[in-house]
Design an enzyme around this catalytic site. Structure first.
Site, PDB file in Angstrom:
ATOM      1  N   GLY A 114       0.845  -1.192  -0.011  1.00 44.43           N
ATOM      2  CA  GLY A 114      -0.061   0.002   0.010  1.00 44.43           C
ATOM      3  C   GLY A 114       0.847   1.129   0.095  1.00 44.43           C
ATOM      4  O   GLY A 114       1.928   1.334   0.264  1.00 44.43           O
ATOM      5  N   CYS A 115       0.440   2.287  -0.443  1.00 47.41           N
ATOM      6  CA  CYS A 115       1.051   3.769  -0.362  1.00 47.41           C
ATOM      7  C   CYS A 115       1.538   4.267   0.783  1.00 47.41           C
ATOM      8  O   CYS A 115       2.635   4.099   1.123  1.00 47.41           O
ATOM      9  CB  CYS A 115       0.513   4.679  -1.099  1.00 47.41           C
ATOM     10  SG  CYS A 115      -1.541   4.983  -0.544  1.00 47.41           S
ATOM     11  N   TYR A 116       0.537   4.257   1.692  1.00 42.53           N
ATOM     12  CA  TYR A 116       0.823   4.481   3.201  1.00 42.53           C
ATOM     13  C   TYR A 116       1.978   3.691   3.832  1.00 42.53           C
ATOM     14  O   TYR A 116       2.860   3.798   4.587  1.00 42.53           O
ATOM     15  CB  TYR A 116      -0.240   4.726   4.019  1.00 42.53           C
ATOM     16  CG  TYR A 116      -1.180   6.091   3.710  1.00 42.53           C
ATOM     17  CD1 TYR A 116      -0.781   7.461   4.070  1.00 42.53           C
ATOM     18  CD2 TYR A 116      -2.392   5.827   3.225  1.00 42.53           C
ATOM     19  CE1 TYR A 116      -1.572   8.352   3.682  1.00 42.53           C
ATOM     20  CE2 TYR A 116      -3.169   6.673   3.211  1.00 42.53           C
ATOM     21  CZ  TYR A 116      -2.816   7.936   3.182  1.00 42.53           C
ATOM     22  OH  TYR A 116      -3.696   9.155   2.893  1.00 42.53           O
ATOM     23  N   PRO A 117       1.600   2.391   3.670  1.00 41.49           N
ATOM     24  CA  PRO A 117       2.557   1.574   4.326  1.00 41.49           C
ATOM     25  C   PRO A 117       3.941   1.416   3.866  1.00 41.49           C
ATOM     26  O   PRO A 117       4.923   1.414   4.500  1.00 41.49           O
ATOM     27  CB  PRO A 117       2.069   0.041   4.021  1.00 41.49           C
ATOM     28  CG  PRO A 117       0.483   0.488   4.173  1.00 41.49           C
ATOM     29  CD  PRO A 117       0.582   1.619   3.223  1.00 41.49           C
ATOM     30  N   THR A 118       3.940   1.791   2.459  1.00 38.12           N
ATOM     31  CA  THR A 118       5.452   2.043   1.946  1.00 38.12           C
ATOM     32  C   THR A 118       6.295   2.977   2.641  1.00 38.12           C
ATOM     33  O   THR A 118       7.489   2.747   3.024  1.00 38.12           O
ATOM     34  CB  THR A 118       5.232   2.397   0.362  1.00 38.12           C
ATOM     35  OG1 THR A 118       4.783   1.264  -0.320  1.00 38.12           O
ATOM     36  CG2 THR A 118       6.637   2.524  -0.234  1.00 38.12           C
TER      37      THR A 118
END
Length: 309
Positions: A114-118
């Site tokens: 995911g973008c935030y988890p990256t």
């Protein structure tokens, strides 16, 4: 050798950006379906099983259905850009810098982060692994993203309601990214996640604030040095040794596929702010999928990516 690629969900934002990165590349031939065929389960099944690589740019349930259409004994290898398989057994997490490039290269089923988890994992995973940050601490994550990450409905809303300046969400504290953050950082507790959207099409800032004295963690410089050593061979993840005076996202942010990490510390070393800057459609979505695709095809992982010189 030319590999066939079918992007299931190619009409969405992530699918369109993946297609942009692949068009004109001789290593890949895209399998394309017209509007009528995209609505046909038989046509999609045929395309999914004909492809060397299938990239799923679909809602979670549709992604699970697409995987079920693929013959498990067939040749098709899968990159799922949805959140359906990010903590699922049998799937490789598509963050080569954390799981190993060779692990991604050899995988049949890869789940795009995911973008935030990256941003969160890029900061936290190396520090927890090194023992510099405790796995048992209840961490918090503050983040803002461009509105393109919210899909068609949110894009239309932000472009129609021109007075929208800030949208906080996930207020029920059950965001689907949390399990991914906790598992792949190796944390004992799910982080408190506070995401928001701003009136910029793309771009993302992810921050983890740290009361270092309470956490019993080393000085900010030691955290930065650990990150720099961990990513020293990466052309995609960059650690800024001397943090900037400010971090800015622009309404017309240009596409990019790198991830920048910074550690800001107080003068007395008692507090730190770990901050990741990325393009939510780049390393946070389409760029990451292309990076994994390159590795799975036996190619240089940065081919076709938009990286700083």
């Amino acid at each position: 050798m030319t590999f066939s690629v079918f992007i299931d969900g190619a009409a969405g934002t992530t699918g369109l950006e993946i297609r942009e990165r692949l068009e004109g590349r001789s290593e890949f031939a895209l399998i394309l379906l017209d509007d009528a065929q995209r609505k046909s389960a038989d046509a999609r099944r045929a395309a999914l099983n004909e492809a060397d690589f299938a990239i799923l740019c679909l809602p979670d349930e549709a992604a699970r259905e697409a995987v079920a259409l693929i013959d498990p004994a067939g040749r098709t290898r899968v990159i799922d850009a949805s959140s359906a398989h990010r903590v699922a057994q049998g799937w490789t997490y598509g963050f080569p810098e954390l799981v190993g490039a060779q692990t991604v290269a050899e995988a049949r089923l890869v789940s795009n982060p995911g973008c935030y988890p990256t941003g969160f994992l890029g900061l936290m995973a190396p520090l927890v692994r090194a023992g510099l940050l405790p796995a048992e601490w209840p961490y918090t994550v503050n983040a803002v993203s461009g509105y393109s990450g919210g899909g068609k409905a949110l894009i239309e809303r932000f472009e129609a309601e021109t007075d929208l300046a800030f949208r906080s969400y996930g207020l029920a504290l059950g965001h689907k990214h949390i399990a991914e953050m906790q598992q792949h950082a190796g944390l004992a507790h799910p982080p408190v996640f506070a995401p928001a959207v701003i009136p910029a099409f793309r771009g993302m800032v992810v921050e983890v604030p740290l009361p270092l004295a309470a956490v019993t963690a080393p000085a900010p410089e030691a955290l930065s040095d650990c990150l720099a050593a961990f990513y020293e061979d990466s052309r995609i993840v960059r650690v800024v040794g001397t943090p900037r005076d400010e971090i800015v996202l622009r309404a017309q942010e240009q596409p990019h596929d790198d991830l920048t990490l910074q550690v800001f510390g107080s003068a007395d070393g008692s507090q730190a702010r770990l901050i990741a800057v990325l393009d939510n459609l780049g390393k946070g979505a389409s760029g990451a999928a292309v990076q994994s695709l390159n590795l799975m095809a036996g190619l240089e992982e940065t081919l076709g990516l938009r990286l700083p010189a």
